[in-house]
Design an enzyme around this catalytic site. Structure first.
Site, mmCIF file in Angstrom:
data_model
loop_
_atom_site.group_PDB
_atom_site.id
_atom_site.type_symbol
_atom_site.label_atom_id
_atom_site.label_comp_id
_atom_site.label_asym_id
_atom_site.label_seq_id
_atom_site.Cartn_x
_atom_site.Cartn_y
_atom_site.Cartn_z
ATOM 1 N N ASP A 144 0.451 -0.951 0.020
ATOM 2 C CA ASP A 144 0.052 -0.050 0.045
ATOM 3 C C ASP A 144 0.474 1.166 0.034
ATOM 4 O O ASP A 144 1.941 1.019 -0.682
ATOM 5 C CB ASP A 144 -1.133 -0.477 1.456
ATOM 6 C CG ASP A 144 -2.195 0.709 1.190
ATOM 7 O OD1 ASP A 144 -2.114 2.256 0.762
ATOM 8 O OD2 ASP A 144 -3.488 0.292 0.331
ATOM 9 N N HIS A 174 -3.743 5.700 3.812
ATOM 10 C CA HIS A 174 -4.739 4.713 4.146
ATOM 11 C C HIS A 174 -3.735 3.342 3.715
ATOM 12 O O HIS A 174 -4.534 2.704 4.436
ATOM 13 C CB HIS A 174 -4.554 4.678 2.071
ATOM 14 C CG HIS A 174 -5.259 3.558 1.061
ATOM 15 N ND1 HIS A 174 -4.882 2.386 1.301
ATOM 16 C CD2 HIS A 174 -6.444 4.298 1.038
ATOM 17 C CE1 HIS A 174 -5.924 1.969 0.727
ATOM 18 N NE2 HIS A 174 -6.618 2.343 0.733
ATOM 19 N N SER A 329 -11.297 -1.180 -0.316
ATOM 20 C CA SER A 329 -9.898 -0.841 0.116
ATOM 21 C C SER A 329 -10.133 -0.912 2.104
ATOM 22 O O SER A 329 -9.900 -1.456 2.260
ATOM 23 C CB SER A 329 -9.407 0.799 0.102
ATOM 24 O OG SER A 329 -9.119 0.977 -0.776
#
Length: 384
Positions: A144, A174, A329
């Site tokens: 990520d 994120h 996600s």
């Protein structure tokens, strides 16, 4: 960077042995997403000797961006039209694919509920029930934007192990959020798992498929150097247009002994048109909301294996903070963490975890599920 091949690669080169020519050129696959100009992924045929790849690389003037030797043999580089033509004629090249942009699959909103839902047979509960083993002995790679390993919620169980950028710091948030859903103290499914960050996306949450493949290639090798007696999981909350090379890499990572969980995507469209979501051998995860509806943004279709909580998910964030965001996600690390949790309990293995999670899921509970899409919501089946 522009690469060139020495004349010894060309069959007409004087005084040099000719490279065996093929009857027709290797396929050149166009990017289905946002193309990266003059950037290509070159995949060698299955079974090609690594020495063939190495020999070809020695004849290249310049250094490729990435060399792949684990998920498949090949490399990524900036190439001109002539170089592409030369490589398409190489007998060991399976195909050449244009590189493309890949992004995170998240959006902003508010409030935590997902943990309670994956330990309950009905919505609206507020308690997360789980076995105290909590994923101990397992490892999860979060591929990520990185992980803020110093966040107190990770209790020293998180570390950055690879970056493809100037810094390993998560400047986006994120990756830290996804890692928190996998295994943080308060927000994690598997609260005792080890977390390894692989930074393949920049601080804007964007990257290239060639870098995603490099990250998977790294994990396929690095896992052998880690102490993960209960098993290894990889969580990829990212995606872009369909890519043969990305799907191939994801499949090889799965077959190497890693449970691979990937986001279905946030386009409210058929996931078969996106990668790595469209790879059949990995665990493709769609998103649901607190009312057991398919999240309005979630991709769907026959390639989906399971749904997980993905709307308004509270988790860790950079700066030692927390944030609530939405996306497939967010659903993906719920399933990645659940796989680690179940593997620690001895319920399943990396090879069979996705099927086990589907077999033991809450069935038929979700609404707004298109025809041909599974109606399965991840459930840990904890019995107090």
């Amino acid at each position: 960077m522009r690469l060139s091949v020495l004349l010894s690669l060309l069959p007409l080169a004087l005084g040099a042995p000719a490279v065996e020519q093929r009857s027709e050129a290797a396929p050149l696959i166009e990017a289905r997403g946002e193309m990266v100009a003059n950037k290509y992924i070159v995949k060698f045929k299955e079974g090609s000797a690594l020495s063939a790849l190495d020999a070809a690389m020695e004849k290249i003037s310049g250094k490729p961006d990435h060399v792949y030797k684990n998920v498949f043999s090949g490399f990524a580089a900036t190439l001109d039209e002539n170089m592409v033509r030369v490589l398409r004629a190489h007998p060991d090249v399976e195909y050449i694919e244009q590189d493309a942009v890949v992004t995170i699959n998240a959006a902003q909103t508010n409030a935590p509920w997902g943990l309670a839902r994956i330990s309950s047979t009905s919505p609206g509960t507020s308690t997360y029930y789980y076995d105290e083993s909590a994923g101990q002995g397992s490892c999860v790679y979060v591929i990520d934007t990185g992980i803020e390993a110093s966040h107190p919620e990770f209790e020293g169980r998180a570390q950055m192990v690879k970056t493809y950028y100037y810094s390993s710091r998560d400047g986006n948030g994120h990756g830290t959020h996804c890692a928190g859903t996998v295994g943080s103290r308060t927000y994690g499914v598997a609260k005792k798992t080890q977390l390894f960050g692989v930074k393949v996306l920049d601080d804007n949450g964007s990257g290239q498929y060639s870098t995603i493949i490099a990250g998977m290639d790294f994990v396929a090798s690095d896992k052998n150097n880690r102490n993960c007696p209960k098993g290894v999981v990889a969580s990829l909350s990212l995606g872009g247009g369909y890519s043969s090379s990305v799907n191939s890499a994801a499949a090889r990572l799965q077959s190497s002994g890693v449970m691979v969980a990937v986001a279905a995507g946030n386009n409210n469209a058929d996931a078969r048109n996106y990668s790595p979501a469209s790879e059949p051998s990995v665990c493709t995860v769609g998103a649901s909301d607190r009312y057991d509806r398919r999240s309005s943004f979630s991709n769907y279709g026959s390639v989906l294996d399971i749904f997980g909580p993905g709307t308004s998910i509270l988790s860790t964030w950079i700066g030692g903070s927390t944030r609530s965001i939405s996306g497939t996600s967010m659903a993906t690390p719920h399933v990645a963490g659940l796989a680690a949790y179940l593997m620690t309990l001895g319920k399943t293995t990396a090879a069979s975890a996705c099927r086990y999670i589907a077999d033991t899921a809450n069935k038929g509970d979700l609404s707004n599920i298109p025809f041909g899409t599974v109606n399965l919501l991840a459930y840990n089946n904890y019995q107090a």
